[in-house]
Scaffold this motif. Structure first.
Motif, short mmCIF file in Angstrom:
data_model
loop_
_atom_site.label_atom_id
_atom_site.label_comp_id
_atom_site.label_asym_id
_atom_site.label_seq_id
_atom_site.Cartn_x
_atom_site.Cartn_y
_atom_site.Cartn_z
N GLY A 48 16.98 15.40 14.32
CA GLY A 48 18.24 15.40 13.59
C GLY A 48 19.09 14.19 13.92
N THR A 49 19.52 13.48 12.89
CA THR A 49 20.25 12.23 13.04
C THR A 49 21.38 12.19 12.02
OG1 THR A 49 18.17 11.16 13.68
CG2 THR A 49 19.97 9.71 13.08
N SER A 50 22.50 11.63 12.39
CA SER A 50 23.62 11.53 11.45
C SER A 50 23.37 10.42 10.44
CB SER A 50 24.93 11.25 12.20
OG SER A 50 24.93 9.92 12.70
N ILE A 51 24.07 10.51 9.32
CA ILE A 51 23.98 9.46 8.30
C ILE A 51 24.47 8.14 8.88
CG2 ILE A 51 24.88 8.70 6.06
CD1 ILE A 51 24.97 11.70 5.26
N THR A 52 25.51 8.20 9.69
CA THR A 52 26.05 6.98 10.32
C THR A 52 24.99 6.31 11.19
OG1 THR A 52 28.28 7.90 10.31
CG2 THR A 52 27.85 6.11 11.87
N ASP A 53 24.28 7.12 11.99
CA ASP A 53 23.24 6.55 12.85
C ASP A 53 22.07 5.99 12.03
OD1 ASP A 53 24.69 7.06 15.14
OD2 ASP A 53 23.63 8.92 15.61
N LEU A 54 21.70 6.68 10.97
CA LEU A 54 20.64 6.16 10.10
C LEU A 54 21.05 4.83 9.48
CD1 LEU A 54 19.43 9.40 8.27
CD2 LEU A 54 18.11 8.01 9.89
N ALA A 55 22.30 4.74 9.04
CA ALA A 55 22.80 3.49 8.45
C ALA A 55 22.74 2.36 9.48
CB ALA A 55 24.23 3.69 7.94
N ARG A 56 23.14 2.65 10.70
CA ARG A 56 23.11 1.64 11.76
C ARG A 56 21.67 1.21 12.04
NH1 ARG A 56 21.83 2.34 16.60
NH2 ARG A 56 22.23 4.58 16.62
N LEU A 57 20.76 2.17 12.13
CA LEU A 57 19.36 1.85 12.40
C LEU A 57 18.75 0.97 11.32
CD1 LEU A 57 18.18 5.35 13.63
CD2 LEU A 57 18.17 3.25 15.00
N VAL A 61 0.84 -1.20 0.00
CA VAL A 61 0.00 0.00 0.00
C VAL A 61 0.88 1.25 0.00
CG1 VAL A 61 -1.81 1.23 1.29
CG2 VAL A 61 -1.79 -1.27 1.24
N ASP A 62 2.14 1.11 0.40
CA ASP A 62 3.05 2.25 0.48
C ASP A 62 3.11 3.01 -0.83
OD1 ASP A 62 3.73 1.53 3.03
OD2 ASP A 62 5.70 0.75 2.53
N THR A 63 3.18 4.31 -0.69
CA THR A 63 3.34 5.14 -1.88
C THR A 63 4.78 5.60 -2.03
OG1 THR A 63 2.79 7.10 -0.57
CG2 THR A 63 0.98 6.01 -1.74
N ILE A 64 5.58 5.43 -0.99
CA ILE A 64 6.93 5.99 -1.01
C ILE A 64 8.03 4.95 -0.93
CG2 ILE A 64 6.20 8.21 -0.12
CD1 ILE A 64 7.19 7.42 2.63
N GLY A 65 7.70 3.70 -0.74
CA GLY A 65 8.71 2.65 -0.63
C GLY A 65 9.13 2.42 0.81
N ALA A 66 9.48 1.19 1.10
CA ALA A 66 9.79 0.80 2.48
C ALA A 66 11.01 1.51 3.03
CB ALA A 66 9.98 -0.72 2.54
N THR A 67 12.07 1.63 2.24
CA THR A 67 13.29 2.26 2.74
C THR A 67 13.08 3.74 2.99
OG1 THR A 67 14.60 0.64 1.53
CG2 THR A 67 15.75 2.59 2.31
N THR A 68 12.43 4.42 2.06
CA THR A 68 12.14 5.84 2.25
C THR A 68 11.27 6.04 3.48
OG1 THR A 68 12.34 6.30 -0.10
CG2 THR A 68 11.07 7.87 1.19
N ALA A 69 10.24 5.22 3.63
CA ALA A 69 9.36 5.33 4.79
C ALA A 69 10.13 5.10 6.09
CB ALA A 69 8.20 4.34 4.68
N GLY A 92 20.60 -0.96 9.24
CA GLY A 92 21.43 -2.13 8.98
C GLY A 92 22.06 -2.12 7.60
N VAL A 93 22.44 -0.94 7.13
CA VAL A 93 23.08 -0.82 5.81
C VAL A 93 24.42 -0.11 5.97
CG1 VAL A 93 20.87 -0.76 4.59
CG2 VAL A 93 21.96 1.39 5.25
N ARG A 94 25.23 -0.16 4.92
CA ARG A 94 26.51 0.52 4.93
C ARG A 94 26.32 2.03 4.86
NH1 ARG A 94 27.85 -2.06 0.06
NH2 ARG A 94 28.74 -0.07 -0.50
N HIS A 95 27.28 2.75 5.40
CA HIS A 95 27.24 4.22 5.40
C HIS A 95 27.06 4.75 3.98
CE1 HIS A 95 28.82 8.34 5.45
NE2 HIS A 95 28.38 8.38 6.69
N GLN A 96 27.79 4.17 3.02
CA GLN A 96 27.73 4.63 1.63
C GLN A 96 26.32 4.47 1.05
OE1 GLN A 96 29.88 2.51 2.93
NE2 GLN A 96 31.97 3.03 2.35
N SER A 97 25.67 3.38 1.39
CA SER A 97 24.30 3.16 0.90
C SER A 97 23.35 4.20 1.48
CB SER A 97 23.82 1.76 1.27
OG SER A 97 24.63 0.78 0.68
N MET A 98 23.50 4.48 2.77
CA MET A 98 22.63 5.47 3.40
C MET A 98 22.94 6.87 2.85
SD MET A 98 20.04 6.15 5.20
CE MET A 98 19.72 4.53 5.89
#
Length: 137
Positions: free
Chosen positions: A44-53, A25-33, A55-61
């Motif tokens: 406000g969150t760092s890219i590193t923390d988002l990547a950790r949350l 049903v998502d309109t924006i995609g699971a990762t974006t959501a 479970g992806v590599r920093h570069q991917s985030m």
């Protein structure tokens, strides 16, 4: 009586199927959501923390953050406490998109509850919801 491992497997399968169906049903995609949701909850969150949350590599985030920034859904700026670090924050358009996406999923779930379950089954689910929250903690 079902054993604990059997119950665990049944729950894993049932919840997984439910989540996959609700995500359609998502309109924006699971990762974006997920990223927008983290920012809505945490601020406000760092890219590193988002990547950790996620479970992806920093570069991917970092690629995801760049994409969301280009769409105007987030903004990136230096951390006032550590200028070497970047903070990612949700913009108002990002907040609105996330709210719309959540409303659509909630509407789908509400419709499924009404059309696929009996009143008694809905009452059973009402009692199970706190238990699922407890398992998630």
């Amino acid at each position: 009586m079902t054993s604990t491992p059997e119950l665990a497997e049944d729950l894993r399968v049932a919840i997984g199927a439910f989540v996959r169906r609700a995500r359609r049903v998502d309109t924006i995609g699971a990762t974006t959501a997920a990223v927008l949701g983290h920012l809505a909850r945490r601020g406000g969150t760092s890219i590193t923390d988002l990547a950790r949350l996620e479970g992806v590599r920093h570069q991917s985030m970092a690629r995801m953050v760049k994409h969301l920034d280009q769409r105007g859904l987030i903004q990136v700026h230096p951390d006032p406490e550590d200028r070497r670090r970047l903070l990612v924050e949700l913009t108002e358009p990002g907040r609105q998109l996330l709210a719309t996406d959540r409303l659509r999923r909630t509407a789908w779930i509400a419709d499924a509850l009404e059309t696929r379950l009996t009143a008694q089954e809905r009452t059973e689910l009402l009692r199970l919801t706190p238990l699922l929250r407890k398992l998630s903690e």
